[in-house]
Design a protein around this motif. Sequence first.
Motif, PDB file in Angstrom:
ATOM      1  N   THR A  50      18.279  48.899  34.344  1.00  0.00           N
ATOM      2  CA  THR A  50      19.799  48.732  34.068  1.00  0.00           C
ATOM      3  C   THR A  50      20.504  49.084  35.391  1.00  0.00           C
ATOM      4  N   LEU A  51      21.392  48.246  35.877  1.00  0.00           N
ATOM      5  CA  LEU A  51      22.215  48.109  36.954  1.00  0.00           C
ATOM      6  C   LEU A  51      23.550  48.584  36.638  1.00  0.00           C
ATOM      7  N   LEU A  52      24.083  49.808  37.165  1.00  0.00           N
ATOM      8  CA  LEU A  52      25.569  50.121  36.809  1.00  0.00           C
ATOM      9  C   LEU A  52      26.479  49.743  37.932  1.00  0.00           C
ATOM     10  N   VAL A  53      27.437  49.241  37.865  1.00  0.00           N
ATOM     11  CA  VAL A  53      28.330  49.113  38.800  1.00  0.00           C
ATOM     12  C   VAL A  53      29.878  49.588  38.616  1.00  0.00           C
ATOM     13  N   PHE A  54      30.322  50.566  39.219  1.00  0.00           N
ATOM     14  CA  PHE A  54      31.542  51.115  39.210  1.00  0.00           C
ATOM     15  C   PHE A  54      32.536  50.471  40.093  1.00  0.00           C
ATOM     16  N   ALA A  55      33.617  50.147  39.627  1.00  0.00           N
ATOM     17  CA  ALA A  55      34.669  49.395  40.445  1.00  0.00           C
ATOM     18  C   ALA A  55      36.100  49.992  39.983  1.00  0.00           C
ATOM     19  N   HIS A  56      36.814  49.943  41.182  1.00  0.00           N
ATOM     20  CA  HIS A  56      38.365  50.182  41.094  1.00  0.00           C
ATOM     21  C   HIS A  56      39.156  48.910  41.139  1.00  0.00           C
ATOM     22  N   PRO A  57      39.782  48.749  40.242  1.00  0.00           N
ATOM     23  CA  PRO A  57      40.664  47.447  40.349  1.00  0.00           C
ATOM     24  C   PRO A  57      41.740  47.204  41.393  1.00  0.00           C
ATOM     25  N   LYS A  58      42.138  48.404  41.993  1.00  0.00           N
ATOM     26  CA  LYS A  58      43.021  48.046  43.042  1.00  0.00           C
ATOM     27  C   LYS A  58      42.443  48.050  44.490  1.00  0.00           C
ATOM     28  N   GLN A  91      48.232  53.726  33.911  1.00  0.00           N
ATOM     29  CA  GLN A  91      49.173  52.986  34.585  1.00  0.00           C
ATOM     30  C   GLN A  91      48.551  51.857  35.086  1.00  0.00           C
ATOM     31  N   ASP A  92      47.246  51.664  35.456  1.00  0.00           N
ATOM     32  CA  ASP A  92      46.464  50.564  36.152  1.00  0.00           C
ATOM     33  C   ASP A  92      45.837  49.428  35.204  1.00  0.00           C
ATOM     34  N   ALA A  93      46.326  49.531  33.948  1.00  0.00           N
ATOM     35  CA  ALA A  93      45.711  48.700  32.926  1.00  0.00           C
ATOM     36  C   ALA A  93      46.247  47.186  33.447  1.00  0.00           C
ATOM     37  N   PHE A  94      47.143  46.993  33.813  1.00  0.00           N
ATOM     38  CA  PHE A  94      47.848  45.555  34.085  1.00  0.00           C
ATOM     39  C   PHE A  94      47.150  45.059  35.380  1.00  0.00           C
ATOM     40  N   GLU A  95      47.297  45.820  36.234  1.00  0.00           N
ATOM     41  CA  GLU A  95      46.476  45.625  37.794  1.00  0.00           C
ATOM     42  C   GLU A  95      45.265  45.208  37.792  1.00  0.00           C
ATOM     43  N   GLY A  96      44.461  45.817  36.745  1.00  0.00           N
ATOM     44  CA  GLY A  96      42.919  45.571  36.819  1.00  0.00           C
ATOM     45  C   GLY A  96      42.775  44.415  35.892  1.00  0.00           C
ATOM     46  N   GLN A  97      43.488  43.485  35.426  1.00  0.00           N
ATOM     47  CA  GLN A  97      43.181  42.240  34.674  1.00  0.00           C
ATOM     48  C   GLN A  97      42.246  41.263  35.555  1.00  0.00           C
ATOM     49  N   ALA A  98      42.684  40.980  36.700  1.00  0.00           N
ATOM     50  CA  ALA A  98      42.044  40.054  37.563  1.00  0.00           C
ATOM     51  C   ALA A  98      40.728  40.412  37.808  1.00  0.00           C
ATOM     52  N   ILE A  99      40.561  41.805  38.246  1.00  0.00           N
ATOM     53  CA  ILE A  99      39.141  42.076  38.407  1.00  0.00           C
ATOM     54  C   ILE A  99      38.310  42.349  37.344  1.00  0.00           C
TER      55      ILE A  99
END
Length: 185
Positions: A50-58, A91-99
Motif C-alpha cells: 500500500t502506497l500512501l501519499v500525503f498532499a496539501h491542496p495549496k 477553511q481550505d475545503a474550496f481551495e483543495g477541489q482542483a487537487i
Amino acid sequence: MMSLVLSGTLLVLGFYFFEQYNFTPGDQVAAPERFPASVNSTFLDKQVPTLLVFAHPKCTCTQATLAELEKLKSKLGAQVAVKVFISYDPQDAFEGQAIEKQARTIANVEVEKDLNRKVAKTFGALTSGQTMLYAPEGNLLFQGGITDSRGHQGDNPGAQQIARIVTGPFIKSAFARTPTFGCHL
C-alpha cells in the motif's frame, strides 16, 4: 554600465536562491515502522503493498507529485494499492477541489480528505508529496518523495525505488528513503 552589472548580479543571485529552494527538501521525520493500529484498517491492503501519499491542496508541488503518481500507478497497476490523503483545514475545503479532482482522475487510486491532518500526523507526514509504502503485513518499505525537486516531473529516485520494491523480489525487511520536496502540510 554599473546598473547593467548590478542587474546581472541580482539576476544571478535570484536564480541561485530559486534553484537552492527548489532542491531543498521539506521536513521529514521517521514514519512508523509498522502500520499504526489506530488508523482505519481498510487503508492497508492485505494482498499487495500500500502506497500512501500525503498532499496539501495549496502546495504548487502537489500537481507534480500527482503526475508522477499517475505514471507510477500506470506502471505498477494492481501490484500496489494507492491512497491519497489531501490535508485540509476547514477553511481550505474550496481551495483543495482542483487537487482532489486531479487525484481522483488517477485510475484505481483512493482519495481521502484528511481534515486537520489527522492521518498525516499519525504517520508523521510533514511535507506535501511525502509517500510511504507498507507491505501487506504492515512493515514500512519506503518513505520519501516521488519528485526530484519542488514541482519537478520526470524520472526520480523515489518512484524508481518504489517500482523496484513492488516488482522485484519482495523482501520484507527492505527499506528505502528519499527526500520529499514540497510545502509544509
